[in-house]
Design a protein around this motif. Structure first.
Motif, PDB file in Angstrom:
ATOM      1  N   GLU A   1      30.555  41.315  24.126  1.00 60.84           N
ATOM      2  CA  GLU A   1      29.821  42.513  23.712  1.00 60.84           C
ATOM      3  C   GLU A   1      29.480  43.428  24.900  1.00 60.84           C
ATOM      4  OE1 GLU A   1      25.408  43.386  22.106  1.00 60.84           O
ATOM      5  OE2 GLU A   1      26.390  41.699  21.108  1.00 60.84           O
ATOM      6  N   TYR A   2      29.041  42.819  26.014  1.00 58.28           N
ATOM      7  CA  TYR A   2      28.574  43.618  27.158  1.00 58.28           C
ATOM      8  C   TYR A   2      29.683  44.506  27.719  1.00 58.28           C
ATOM      9  CZ  TYR A   2      26.434  44.763  31.644  1.00 58.28           C
ATOM     10  OH  TYR A   2      25.924  45.444  32.731  1.00 58.28           O
TER      11      TYR A   2
ATOM     12  N   ARG B   1      30.573  47.213  25.202  1.00 54.38           N
ATOM     13  CA  ARG B   1      29.497  48.217  25.145  1.00 54.38           C
ATOM     14  C   ARG B   1      29.706  49.302  26.202  1.00 54.38           C
ATOM     15  NH1 ARG B   1      24.231  45.435  26.637  1.00 54.38           N
ATOM     16  NH2 ARG B   1      24.715  44.155  24.834  1.00 54.38           N
ATOM     17  N   HIS B   2      30.203  48.885  27.379  1.00 54.61           N
ATOM     18  CA  HIS B   2      30.404  49.842  28.474  1.00 54.61           C
ATOM     19  C   HIS B   2      31.796  50.479  28.447  1.00 54.61           C
ATOM     20  CE1 HIS B   2      26.578  49.327  30.462  1.00 54.61           C
ATOM     21  NE2 HIS B   2      26.660  48.032  30.244  1.00 54.61           N
TER      22      HIS B   2
ATOM     23  N   ASN C   1      18.201  45.300  33.726  1.00 54.46           N
ATOM     24  CA  ASN C   1      19.239  45.921  32.882  1.00 54.46           C
ATOM     25  C   ASN C   1      19.812  44.961  31.845  1.00 54.46           C
ATOM     26  OD1 ASN C   1      20.131  47.392  35.928  1.00 54.46           O
ATOM     27  ND2 ASN C   1      19.332  48.585  34.228  1.00 54.46           N
ATOM     28  N   ILE C   2      19.873  43.668  32.190  1.00 54.13           N
ATOM     29  CA  ILE C   2      20.461  42.708  31.234  1.00 54.13           C
ATOM     30  C   ILE C   2      19.425  41.805  30.582  1.00 54.13           C
ATOM     31  CG2 ILE C   2      22.827  42.606  32.138  1.00 54.13           C
ATOM     32  CD1 ILE C   2      21.929  40.020  33.635  1.00 54.13           C
TER      33      ILE C   2
ATOM     34  N   ASP D   1      19.685  41.275  26.846  1.00 56.16           N
ATOM     35  CA  ASP D   1      20.782  40.370  26.470  1.00 56.16           C
ATOM     36  C   ASP D   1      20.411  38.918  26.745  1.00 56.16           C
ATOM     37  OD1 ASP D   1      22.638  42.355  25.611  1.00 56.16           O
ATOM     38  OD2 ASP D   1      23.041  42.859  27.689  1.00 56.16           O
TER      39      ASP D   1
ATOM     40  N   ILE E   1      27.946  37.438  23.984  1.00 53.89           N
ATOM     41  CA  ILE E   1      27.254  38.651  24.449  1.00 53.89           C
ATOM     42  C   ILE E   1      27.695  38.990  25.873  1.00 53.89           C
ATOM     43  CG2 ILE E   1      25.002  39.687  24.958  1.00 53.89           C
ATOM     44  CD1 ILE E   1      23.829  37.768  22.812  1.00 53.89           C
ATOM     45  N   LEU E   2      27.575  37.998  26.775  1.00 51.27           N
ATOM     46  CA  LEU E   2      27.933  38.218  28.180  1.00 51.27           C
ATOM     47  C   LEU E   2      29.212  37.493  28.574  1.00 51.27           C
ATOM     48  CD1 LEU E   2      24.390  37.771  29.819  1.00 51.27           C
ATOM     49  CD2 LEU E   2      25.599  39.931  29.435  1.00 51.27           C
TER      50      LEU E   2
ATOM     51  N   TYR F   1      27.935  40.913  35.676  1.00 53.71           N
ATOM     52  CA  TYR F   1      28.933  41.894  36.075  1.00 53.71           C
ATOM     53  C   TYR F   1      28.297  42.927  36.998  1.00 53.71           C
ATOM     54  CZ  TYR F   1      31.133  39.735  32.057  1.00 53.71           C
ATOM     55  OH  TYR F   1      31.642  38.804  31.186  1.00 53.71           O
TER      56      TYR F   1
ATOM     57  N   TYR G   1      26.305  42.531  39.530  1.00 51.17           N
ATOM     58  CA  TYR G   1      24.880  42.172  39.536  1.00 51.17           C
ATOM     59  C   TYR G   1      24.360  42.128  40.975  1.00 51.17           C
ATOM     60  CZ  TYR G   1      20.577  39.548  38.796  1.00 51.17           C
ATOM     61  OH  TYR G   1      19.261  39.155  38.781  1.00 51.17           O
TER      62      TYR G   1
END
Length: 612
Positions: free
Chosen positions: A53-54, A57-58, A80-81, A84, A96-97, A420, A422
């Motif tokens: 998903e992450y 999403r971007h 930011n995460i 999630d 999700i990640l 990602y 990070y």
């Protein structure tokens, strides 16, 4: 830090020389082809997680090339995460990640909103961490031969763990590792032969664990070739524990029985396989421990020790003089660089001075990027780095092989477990290169002003804690004119000291109990890592407030200006480390108060306990 073996043949077929040679060749290969390895790592991470998903999403849309990744994916921090992470913690098992299931959370020593950060991990990361451990001793054996002929005495401990509302375990990375089959069921390897049985390491009671590990280490004192703990602070705590408990340990060795305070049955059984009545050894330990000076106690009790294996970089460097005192200046070895987010690299020159330690990042561990750090002022204790980056700063990030010698960078990682771009929060300086892979000095943790053990307190948090505490002074018509802080490691455990200069307008004297309340309020206001260190780990001592004479901070400014600070730009440092400044503050202290009890702390996050 202790190392993990890879699967090996049976002891009869075991060829240590060949195994070491293969390991060193692996380091040679991955550092020679660092950029190619990095490209492959990123490609592998992005292709296997293409549908999470992450990334969708971007708008990454299945791209696995570096250029598109850098153009589209933002550079992020924990906040930011966090939404999630919270979803996963609360039981959402959709990808999700990461495409692989999140197996547990690793609790970081950094905090967000006063609570430990939760780093997602997957089962296969244990193998990657084990790989990094397996590199350490082949490197070390090049400098110190014969380490396979004895044992390592390492003080290793597990910490408390919690369950998220969704049922995932949340615990520190080392606790996760020690409880894994990679550690518990490790195959034969002469380098992972420790004096501490697994049961003593895995004992949840820190007193019983420390006592039994020391007892086993003393019983096998002639076999010990290296000693250590994860952090310097932990190793010194073990020595201080020995200072207080040696009469009990001597009694156990003399009689071949274990002190009644050790109630964990599995620990007692494991220790009894090692402990035998030995009055001669007990007499020897008693004679050494009852001497006036404990200088060189390590080499006196464990005479074959060749080095001390502890982290002494970053804030741990404050413990070097104490370690030198206890060890007769044995080499202090920092073998590896790792965090909850990811394991990073190894020290290829382990016998270098602590001030010269550099870590070679192993390109297979994760995808690494580097954000240049521009310091306005080279003398600050902490480096302040903005939380969010503008578009230009996002473009400034450089690849592993493109960093420049002498430049400082903030480390940014993309991991197999779902982080990602990070920002880890560590500031590193390029010290050199191993083939094409850079070697880094650890400079500091960004924004951290105070640290004793694994705690990290930043300036904003300290300011808020002090603000809460000074409310106790209002009934006495007193205000706080100025303050600073100091991490005092001359005491074991170390503790925070705050220097307060007050403006007293009222006539009623302030009772000591009010200042003690101030100490406790500050502790209650600090993050959960600090409070766990105080309550559970006993790795941090009670916070102290020292009241200083009026005019002290003017003197502090005069001193800073005499050293070249600009009078226009001077602001009171919120933390001090420079010895003459600490001496100046201490010389003007008129009274001192300590926190009267431990602050509140419970395992897990506040919001979890609210839901239960």
């Amino acid at each position: 830090m202790p190392e993990a073996p890879k699967n090996t043949q049976k002891p009869t077929d075991y060829n240590l020389e060949l195994k070491n040679k293969k390991t060193l060749q692996f380091i040679e290969d991955v550092t020679s082809n660092a950029d190619e390895v990095q490209k492959k790592v990123l490609e592998e991470i992005l292709s296997r997680n293409a549908h999470v998903e992450y990334l969708q999403r971007h708008g990454l849309n299945g791209h696995t090339d570096r250029e598109t990744f850098k153009k589209i994916m933002p550079v992020i921090n924990y906040e930011n995460i966090q939404p999630d992470i919270d979803r996963i913690a609360n039981g959402d098992t959709s990808p999700i990640l990461c495409s692989k299931p999140i197996s547990e959370f690793l609790t970081s020593s950094g905090t967000s909103g006063g609570e430990r950060k939760l780093m997602p991990t997957i089962e296969e990361e244990l193998g990657r961490r084990s790989l990094l451990y397996s590199l350490l001793m082949p490197v070390m054996s090049q400098f110190v031969p014969g380490l396979d002929e004895g044992k390592g005495m390492y003080f290793l401990f597990i910490k408390s763990e919690a369950k998220t509302p969704g049922g995932l375990v949340a615990r520190p990375v080392l606790t996760s590792y020690y409880k894994s089959s990679h550690f518990k069921n490790r195959p034969y390897d002469p380098y992972t032969n420790y004096t501490s049985p697994n049961e003593t390491i895995l004992c949840p009671d820190s007193y019983q664990s420390m006592y039994s590990q020391l007892l086993c280490g003393l019983c096998q004192h002639k076999e010990v070739l290296r000693v250590g703990a994860v952090f310097a602070s932990g190793f010194i705590r073990a020595i201080r524990f020995l200072e207080k408990r040696w009469p009990f340990l001597c009694n156990d060795i003399r009689t071949g029985t274990i002190d009644a305070q050790i109630t964990d049955q599995s620990v007692r059984e494991a220790v009894m396989k090692i402990l035998k009545p030995d009055p001669k050894l007990a007499d020897f330990i008693e004679a050494e421990c009852s001497k006036d000076s404990w200088q060189g106690i390590i080499t006196r009790l464990w005479p074959n020790t060749k080095y001390v294996d502890v982290i002494v970089t970053g804030t741990m460097s404050q413990y070097i003089p104490t370690l030198d005192y206890y060890s007769n200046s044995l080499p202090l070895v920092c073998t590896m660089y790792a965090s909850s987010e990811c394991y990073f690299g190894v020290n290829l020159k382990p016998l270098c001075k602590p001030s010269e330690v550099s870590y070679t990042l192993i390109p297979t561990m994760a995808y690494f990027e580097f954000l240049p750090v521009h310091r306005n002022n080279g003398v600050t204790n902490s480096i302040s780095v903005r939380k969010s980056l503008n578009e230009k700063e996002q473009q400034e990030l450089v690849n592993l092989v493109d960093v420049k010698l002498g430049q400082e960078y903030e480390l940014v990682v993309t991991t197999y477990a779902g982080l990602y771009r990070y920002r880890v929060g560590d500031v590193l300086r390029v010290a050199g290169f191993k083939n094409k892979a850079p070697q880094f000095n650890f400079v500091c943790r960004k924004n951290v002003v105070l640290s004793i053990d694994s705690d990290k307190t930043d300036e904003v948090e300290l300011q808020n804690a002090v603000k809460n505490a000074v409310n106790h002074l209002l009934p006495f018509d007193a205000t706080l004119a100025e303050y600073t802080s100091f991490g005092d490691t001359t005491t074991i455990p170390g503790h925070y000291v705050l220097y307060w200069e007050l403006s007293l307008n009222g006539t009623t004297p302030i009772p000591p109990s009010v200042f003690e309340d101030c100490c406790l309020t500050i502790e209650e206001s600090l993050n959960s890592v600090y409070r766990q260190g105080r309550v559970c780990d006993k790795s941090i001592g009670p916070l102290e407030i020292k009241i200083v004479e009026p005019g002290t901070f003017d003197k502090l400014m005069d001193y800073a200006i005499s050293l070249g600070a600009s009078i226009n730009q001077y602001k009171t440092p919120r933390c001090v480390k420079f010895a003459p400044i600490v001496e100046l503050l201490n010389s003007r202290a008129v009274s001192s108060y300590f926190s009267p009890k431990c602050p509140k702390w419970l395992p897990g996050h506040k919001q979890w306990s609210n839901k239960n």
